[in-house]
Design an enzyme around this catalytic site. Sequence first.
Site, PDB file in Angstrom:
ATOM      1  N   ASP A 109       0.824  -1.204   0.000  1.00 13.00           N
ATOM      2  CA  ASP A 109       0.000   0.000   0.000  1.00 13.00           C
ATOM      3  C   ASP A 109       0.864   1.262   0.000  1.00 13.00           C
ATOM      4  O   ASP A 109       0.347   2.373  -0.105  1.00 13.00           O
ATOM      5  CB  ASP A 109      -1.003   0.008   1.152  1.00 13.00           C
ATOM      6  CG  ASP A 109      -0.353  -0.083   2.528  1.00 13.00           C
ATOM      7  OD1 ASP A 109       0.885  -0.140   2.610  1.00 13.00           O
ATOM      8  OD2 ASP A 109      -1.102  -0.113   3.525  1.00 13.00           O
ATOM      9  N   SER A 110       2.183   1.086   0.039  1.00 14.57           N
ATOM     10  CA  SER A 110       3.108   2.199  -0.187  1.00 14.57           C
ATOM     11  C   SER A 110       2.908   2.799  -1.569  1.00 14.57           C
ATOM     12  O   SER A 110       3.398   3.906  -1.839  1.00 14.57           O
ATOM     13  CB  SER A 110       4.556   1.734  -0.014  1.00 14.57           C
ATOM     14  OG  SER A 110       4.805   0.542  -0.755  1.00 14.57           O
ATOM     15  N   ASP A 149      -0.885  -6.071   0.094  1.00 16.83           N
ATOM     16  CA  ASP A 149      -1.293  -5.423   1.338  1.00 16.83           C
ATOM     17  C   ASP A 149      -2.804  -5.233   1.379  1.00 16.83           C
ATOM     18  O   ASP A 149      -3.413  -4.814   0.384  1.00 16.83           O
ATOM     19  CB  ASP A 149      -0.641  -4.038   1.454  1.00 16.83           C
ATOM     20  CG  ASP A 149       0.688  -4.075   2.181  1.00 16.83           C
ATOM     21  OD1 ASP A 149       0.920  -5.024   2.951  1.00 16.83           O
ATOM     22  OD2 ASP A 149       1.496  -3.149   1.970  1.00 16.83           O
ATOM     23  N   LYS A 194      -1.256  -9.393   3.162  1.00 18.46           N
ATOM     24  CA  LYS A 194      -0.461  -8.959   4.311  1.00 18.46           C
ATOM     25  C   LYS A 194      -1.277  -8.002   5.164  1.00 18.46           C
ATOM     26  O   LYS A 194      -1.924  -7.096   4.649  1.00 18.46           O
ATOM     27  CB  LYS A 194       0.842  -8.289   3.867  1.00 18.46           C
ATOM     28  CG  LYS A 194       1.713  -7.820   5.051  1.00 18.46           C
ATOM     29  CD  LYS A 194       3.101  -7.447   4.618  1.00 18.46           C
ATOM     30  CE  LYS A 194       3.191  -6.111   3.937  1.00 18.46           C
ATOM     31  NZ  LYS A 194       2.839  -4.975   4.848  1.00 18.46           N
ATOM     32  N   GLU A 233      -1.151  -5.537   8.774  1.00 13.86           N
ATOM     33  CA  GLU A 233      -0.337  -4.898   9.801  1.00 13.86           C
ATOM     34  C   GLU A 233      -0.967  -5.093  11.171  1.00 13.86           C
ATOM     35  O   GLU A 233      -2.192  -5.055  11.316  1.00 13.86           O
ATOM     36  CB  GLU A 233      -0.217  -3.398   9.519  1.00 13.86           C
ATOM     37  CG  GLU A 233       0.565  -3.051   8.266  1.00 13.86           C
ATOM     38  CD  GLU A 233       0.716  -1.553   8.070  1.00 13.86           C
ATOM     39  OE1 GLU A 233       1.245  -1.157   7.020  1.00 13.86           O
ATOM     40  OE2 GLU A 233       0.316  -0.778   8.958  1.00 13.86           O
ATOM     41  N   GLU A 238       9.527  -4.414  10.616  1.00 16.55           N
ATOM     42  CA  GLU A 238       9.920  -3.111  10.081  1.00 16.55           C
ATOM     43  C   GLU A 238      10.436  -2.191  11.176  1.00 16.55           C
ATOM     44  O   GLU A 238       9.796  -1.993  12.210  1.00 16.55           O
ATOM     45  CB  GLU A 238       8.747  -2.434   9.366  1.00 16.55           C
ATOM     46  CG  GLU A 238       9.124  -1.066   8.803  1.00 16.55           C
ATOM     47  CD  GLU A 238       8.128  -0.487   7.826  1.00 16.55           C
ATOM     48  OE1 GLU A 238       8.369   0.631   7.326  1.00 16.55           O
ATOM     49  OE2 GLU A 238       7.097  -1.151   7.559  1.00 16.55           O
TER      50      GLU A 238
END
Length: 277
Positions: free
Chosen positions: A44-45, A83, A112, A114, A181
């Site tokens: 999602d970056s 993501d 993925k 978070e 991270e």
Amino acid sequence: MKKMIPDFERMKHNGEKISMLTAYDYPSAKLVEAAEVDTILVGDSLGMVVLGYDSTVPVTMDEMLHHTKAVRRGAPQTFVITDMPFMSYATLDLALANAGRLIKEGGADAVKLEGGSYIAPIVQALTRVGIPVVGHIGLTPQTASQLGGFKVQGRDVESAKELVADAQAIEQAGAFLVVLEAIPRQLAGHITSSLSIPTIGIGAGLDCDGQVLVYHDILGLFERFKPKFVKQYAQLGQEAIQAIQSYNKEVKASNFPTEEHTFGLSDGVIQKLYGDK
């Protein structure tokens, strides 16, 4: 040959490092696959490096689906992880519906999420219905404001213990990989040795089972900021500017296009069209 989940487990067991790189579209995915990177992350970056948002928070499910489809077309022989964007897994029902779309419609091999121990029930629910899950702990960009900004995590005893517990909870819930991270190398090494699933580091040191970076970062295509953990392997952004400047100058000076880049008509066709004029 496309790597699958058992291959990543084997690589950890054998001490073979896992390479991961982001890709967001067809051409970048083709290049990453040609370079034989083990797995692609449709991060999602993309919100920041492709869509120009200030953070990853505004990224939508439709945007993630759009980019995942393009990446899958560009890298059919690479394991693709996507993501799940902010708030797309806030509830169990949302998580199941949205993860299912990324797999069924987007063509992703895994999703993925978070978060730490608190998302373990969601990880468990997804894996139970056959959706492979990658965890992500430490600095979690979707909730960076709650962490005090984009800062290294786990530097004191209490927060380090929490990260260890988070990693173990994610593993027990059924995740097959976990991204670490922006955490100290020693802590990342301890987590890596304590888990049976592989760890992928980004700003977490050499002792992780693999590494991930952002495509635009390693190629020098994103210059808004450069985290300490990024290594630039090329400066394609500057090369691109120079190439575009050259094109602009040639157009202005009537030096492009030349005959080499131009189509023409035969004399016979010209004669029939215009006669002797």
